[in-house]
Enzyme design. Sequence first.
Site, PDB file in Angstrom:
ATOM      1  N   ILE A 153      40.026  19.879  25.904  1.00 19.17           N
ATOM      2  CA  ILE A 153      41.096  20.861  26.102  1.00 19.17           C
ATOM      3  C   ILE A 153      42.430  20.303  25.642  1.00 19.17           C
ATOM      4  O   ILE A 153      43.193  20.967  24.934  1.00 19.17           O
ATOM      5  CB  ILE A 153      41.151  21.310  27.574  1.00 19.17           C
ATOM      6  N   ASP A 172      46.194   8.790  27.495  1.00 16.70           N
ATOM      7  CA  ASP A 172      44.770   8.875  27.802  1.00 16.70           C
ATOM      8  C   ASP A 172      44.191   7.486  27.587  1.00 16.70           C
ATOM      9  O   ASP A 172      44.162   6.997  26.460  1.00 16.70           O
ATOM     10  CB  ASP A 172      44.061   9.893  26.904  1.00 16.70           C
ATOM     11  N   THR A 204      43.322  16.648  32.940  1.00 16.20           N
ATOM     12  CA  THR A 204      42.409  15.638  33.456  1.00 16.20           C
ATOM     13  C   THR A 204      41.547  16.254  34.550  1.00 16.20           C
ATOM     14  O   THR A 204      41.895  17.288  35.115  1.00 16.20           O
ATOM     15  CB  THR A 204      43.176  14.450  34.062  1.00 16.20           C
ATOM     16  N   CYS A 231      47.204  23.664  34.084  1.00 16.13           N
ATOM     17  CA  CYS A 231      46.092  24.611  33.937  1.00 16.13           C
ATOM     18  C   CYS A 231      44.766  23.862  34.072  1.00 16.13           C
ATOM     19  O   CYS A 231      43.738  24.307  33.551  1.00 16.13           O
ATOM     20  CB  CYS A 231      46.161  25.326  32.589  1.00 16.13           C
ATOM     21  N   ALA A 232      44.805  22.718  34.765  1.00 15.50           N
ATOM     22  CA  ALA A 232      43.614  21.878  34.916  1.00 15.50           C
ATOM     23  C   ALA A 232      43.022  22.056  36.311  1.00 15.50           C
ATOM     24  O   ALA A 232      42.197  22.942  36.526  1.00 15.50           O
ATOM     25  CB  ALA A 232      43.964  20.419  34.637  1.00 15.50           C
ATOM     26  N   ARG A 233      43.459  21.226  37.267  1.00 18.98           N
ATOM     27  CA  ARG A 233      42.957  21.325  38.633  1.00 18.98           C
ATOM     28  C   ARG A 233      44.121  21.194  39.607  1.00 18.98           C
ATOM     29  O   ARG A 233      45.021  20.366  39.422  1.00 18.98           O
ATOM     30  CB  ARG A 233      41.933  20.214  38.945  1.00 18.98           C
ATOM     31  N   ASP A 257      48.543  27.425  36.862  1.00 13.24           N
ATOM     32  CA  ASP A 257      47.366  28.280  36.941  1.00 13.24           C
ATOM     33  C   ASP A 257      46.482  27.879  38.113  1.00 13.24           C
ATOM     34  O   ASP A 257      45.579  28.619  38.490  1.00 13.24           O
ATOM     35  CB  ASP A 257      46.568  28.194  35.639  1.00 13.24           C
ATOM     36  N   GLU A 262      43.515  27.318  47.244  1.00 10.04           N
ATOM     37  CA  GLU A 262      43.481  28.657  46.659  1.00 10.04           C
ATOM     38  C   GLU A 262      42.655  29.585  47.530  1.00 10.04           C
ATOM     39  O   GLU A 262      41.678  29.139  48.149  1.00 10.04           O
ATOM     40  CB  GLU A 262      42.890  28.580  45.242  1.00 10.04           C
ATOM     41  N   HIS A 280      44.360  31.159  38.631  1.00 10.50           N
ATOM     42  CA  HIS A 280      43.244  30.357  38.121  1.00 10.50           C
ATOM     43  C   HIS A 280      42.482  31.105  37.015  1.00 10.50           C
ATOM     44  O   HIS A 280      41.272  31.342  37.091  1.00 10.50           O
ATOM     45  CB  HIS A 280      42.283  29.993  39.263  1.00 10.50           C
ATOM     46  N   LEU A 281      43.222  31.440  35.961  1.00 14.93           N
ATOM     47  CA  LEU A 281      42.673  32.254  34.870  1.00 14.93           C
ATOM     48  C   LEU A 281      42.283  31.457  33.627  1.00 14.93           C
ATOM     49  O   LEU A 281      41.859  32.041  32.644  1.00 14.93           O
ATOM     50  CB  LEU A 281      43.705  33.320  34.449  1.00 14.93           C
ATOM     51  N   ALA A 283      39.816  29.796  32.574  1.00 20.22           N
ATOM     52  CA  ALA A 283      38.484  30.033  32.003  1.00 20.22           C
ATOM     53  C   ALA A 283      38.105  31.507  31.993  1.00 20.22           C
ATOM     54  O   ALA A 283      36.969  31.849  31.657  1.00 20.22           O
ATOM     55  CB  ALA A 283      37.445  29.245  32.798  1.00 20.22           C
TER      56      ALA A 283
END
Length: 324
Positions: A153, A172, A204, A231-233, A257, A262, A280-281, A283
């Site tokens: 990603i 990274d 990550t 937009c990961a976790r 996101d 949640e 949480h969009l 995906a």
Amino acid sequence: MAYKVLVSDPVNQEGLAPLLGEQGVTVDLMKDIEGYGIEDVIQEYDALIVRSETKVTRNLLASAKQLKVVGRAGVGVDNIDLDAATEYGVLVINAPDGNTISTAEHTFAMMSSLARHIPQAHQSILNGKWERKYFKGIELNKKTLGIIGMGKIGTEVARRANAAKMEIVAYDPFLTKEDAQRFDVMLCSLDSLYEQSDFITVHTPLNKDTKHMISDRAFEKMKNGVRILNCARGGIIKEDALLNAIKNGKVAGAALDVFEDEPATGHPLLDFTEVIATPHLGASTKEAQTIVAHNVSSEILEILSGKPYKNAVNKLPVSLKVGS
């Protein structure tokens, strides 16, 4: 031998085709089992397919006497107790490739919206106002984007940022200098990324090393007026620290996101006009949901048939291997 598969979260039906078309496999949707919870029925199933809503806890796994595999139709598996799954001889697989494009596109859309105040301006018009001066934004062109995590990603985000003529720095520990050159990014330390970046985006997994990695200390090292994206976790950014950084003017904007807990309706971060959020969009495209469901279904079919599989996220002892 007949197998039963339970789908406990909303999953794209087209993606379930490999299982639905297989003789000897029964697929049940939890939403169609009226009057029961997953704990009441899990005992009779050989495989379970989840997204992020179902929490696959130790207690659930302990009662799932026939369960051989849990398939996560997506990437993150923080809703699954991996240690317990391993102890009970349950293989856990995910679909690491299906969400790549949808999440990268969502990240870039959020970054553009953050730079130009698009959600706030839209809401202003709905409120009967026409506030052109109030919503003056900034350009992405020639801004420095810091990408934390250059997996699939992060790499796709870098490609889009290159097209927007942004300068890209990346952190990274697994990225080589050769790959960094190939992706046209500059490798740097995490502290250096914080110091240079106008925008910072995280890509990550959430684990003991990344939980709250962007904390008060990290914000102190950042530029004044930095803009943050996740937009990961949820949980990679310490939300209290972000709240403080917005209040004191260090952070000019945040696009989120995901949240640590949640659904995040009523979260104090949402009281700030500097924050834009989606539920949480990352995906949530038709294409991504079809791909991840298809990939997980295909893998589960291979596992139940005793064939090789590739996307396991836990490792079972030989004595506990599926089919042994």
